[in-house]
Design a protein around this motif. Structure first.
Motif, PDB file in Angstrom:
ATOM      1  N   GLU A   1       0.862  -1.177   0.000  1.00 37.86           N
ATOM      2  CA  GLU A   1       0.000   0.000   0.000  1.00 37.86           C
ATOM      3  C   GLU A   1       0.902   1.233   0.000  1.00 37.86           C
ATOM      4  N   ARG A   2       0.458   2.264  -0.696  1.00 36.26           N
ATOM      5  CA  ARG A   2       1.233   3.504  -0.777  1.00 36.26           C
ATOM      6  C   ARG A   2       0.698   4.513   0.227  1.00 36.26           C
ATOM      7  N   HIS A   3       1.556   5.013   1.100  1.00 41.14           N
ATOM      8  CA  HIS A   3       1.137   6.058   2.039  1.00 41.14           C
ATOM      9  C   HIS A   3       1.176   7.413   1.335  1.00 41.14           C
ATOM     10  N   GLN A   4       0.280   8.304   1.747  1.00 43.49           N
ATOM     11  CA  GLN A   4       0.194   9.599   1.064  1.00 43.49           C
ATOM     12  C   GLN A   4       1.041  10.697   1.705  1.00 43.49           C
ATOM     13  N   SER A   5       1.314  10.579   3.001  1.00 48.89           N
ATOM     14  CA  SER A   5       2.188  11.579   3.624  1.00 48.89           C
ATOM     15  C   SER A   5       2.954  10.937   4.761  1.00 48.89           C
ATOM     16  N   GLY A   6       4.021  11.624   5.164  1.00 53.38           N
ATOM     17  CA  GLY A   6       4.912  11.057   6.167  1.00 53.38           C
ATOM     18  C   GLY A   6       6.041  10.277   5.515  1.00 53.38           C
TER      19      GLY A   6
END
Length: 258
Positions: free
Chosen positions: A67-72
């Motif tokens: 899964e791709r995280h959007q921030s951090g």
């Protein structure tokens, strides 16, 4: 919010092998992860629990970019997971993952399922891959199943094959996403026994599970998630004996039956 990686370093400990810093993840309008901060040290066993939909599986799927995280920021063994395919490949070579479902190739024998990764990703010869596959089938206590097909095995045996397949890549980190949830009760212990042996060998592990007996045996750190947040994190003795938050207390009462 404090950076757990900085906390670890300032305390004079080894640098984390996994760092999540202010990580957020959305599925359209639904926020699955909310400002997740986490540091896992080399050799540490982290067990993550929480109600369904709390973000546990999403979090560990972000650790190897399923899964791709959007921030951090997510940093694994010194490599930051961003959109660079080279970095993603590098991390996946060091991180093994075992899922709820076994995801074995049905048309390949057990041995062939184990050999395919080392041959393709590690460029091993067939003989080298076979030797490694046989080694790890021994380690999960099913060497006699080498020439069978997945459909000929019990669920517990299939999950042990899945663990051995990940180990054949000789990862530095193992992720487990509720590995016993699809198993019949009598098969759960054989998988947990293999995971316990793996933990005792010093492998860095992040396990999402509701098997609290296993957690008490192997965890260095227990973590409780709810609604996309880390609600509580502590050593097992404190976590089970004196949970701080009402949400965690309520969850443990439900799952432990007292």
């Amino acid at each position: 919010m404090t950076d757990p990686a900085s906390d670890a370093r300032s305390a004079g400990r080894t640098a984390p092998i996994i760092e999540l810093i202010d990580v957020n993840k959305w599925f359209e309008d639904f926020q699955a992860l909310k400002d997740i901060n986490l540091a896992v040290l080399p050799g540490e066993k982290l067990v993550v629990c929480g109600p369904s939909g709390s973000g546990k599986s999403t979090m560990i799927r972000c650790i190897n970019r399923l899964e791709r995280h959007q921030s951090g920021r997510i940093i694994v063994d010194g490599t930051e997971l961003d959109d660079d395919e080279k970095n993603i490949r590098a991390v996946r070579q060091e991180v093994g993952m075992v899922f709820q479902q076994f995801n074995l190739f049905p048309h390949l024998t057990v041995l062939e399922n184990l050999m395919i990764g080392p041959q393709r990703a590690r460029k091993m010869t067939k003989a080298q891959a076979r030797e490694r596959a046989e080694l790890y089938l021994e380690r999960v206590h099913i060497p006699e199943q080498a020439d069978k097909y997945p459909s000929q095995l019990s669920g517990g045996q299939q999950q042990r094959v899945a663990i051995a397949r990940s180990l054949c890549m000789e990862p530095r980190i193992m992720l487990f996403d509720e590995p016993t949830s699809a198993l019949d009760p009598e098969m759960i212990s054989e998988v947990l026994d293999v995971m316990t042996e793996l933990a005792e060998s010093g492998m860095t592990m992040v396990c999402v599970t509701h098997e609290m007996g296993f957690a008490k045996r192997v965890a260095d750190t227990m973590m409780f998630m709810d609604a996309g947040e880390i609600v509580e994190s502590a050593n097992p003795e404190t976590f089970f004996g004196n949970p701080r938050t009402e949400r965690c207390q309520r969850f443990l009462q439900q799952i432990l039956g007292h």
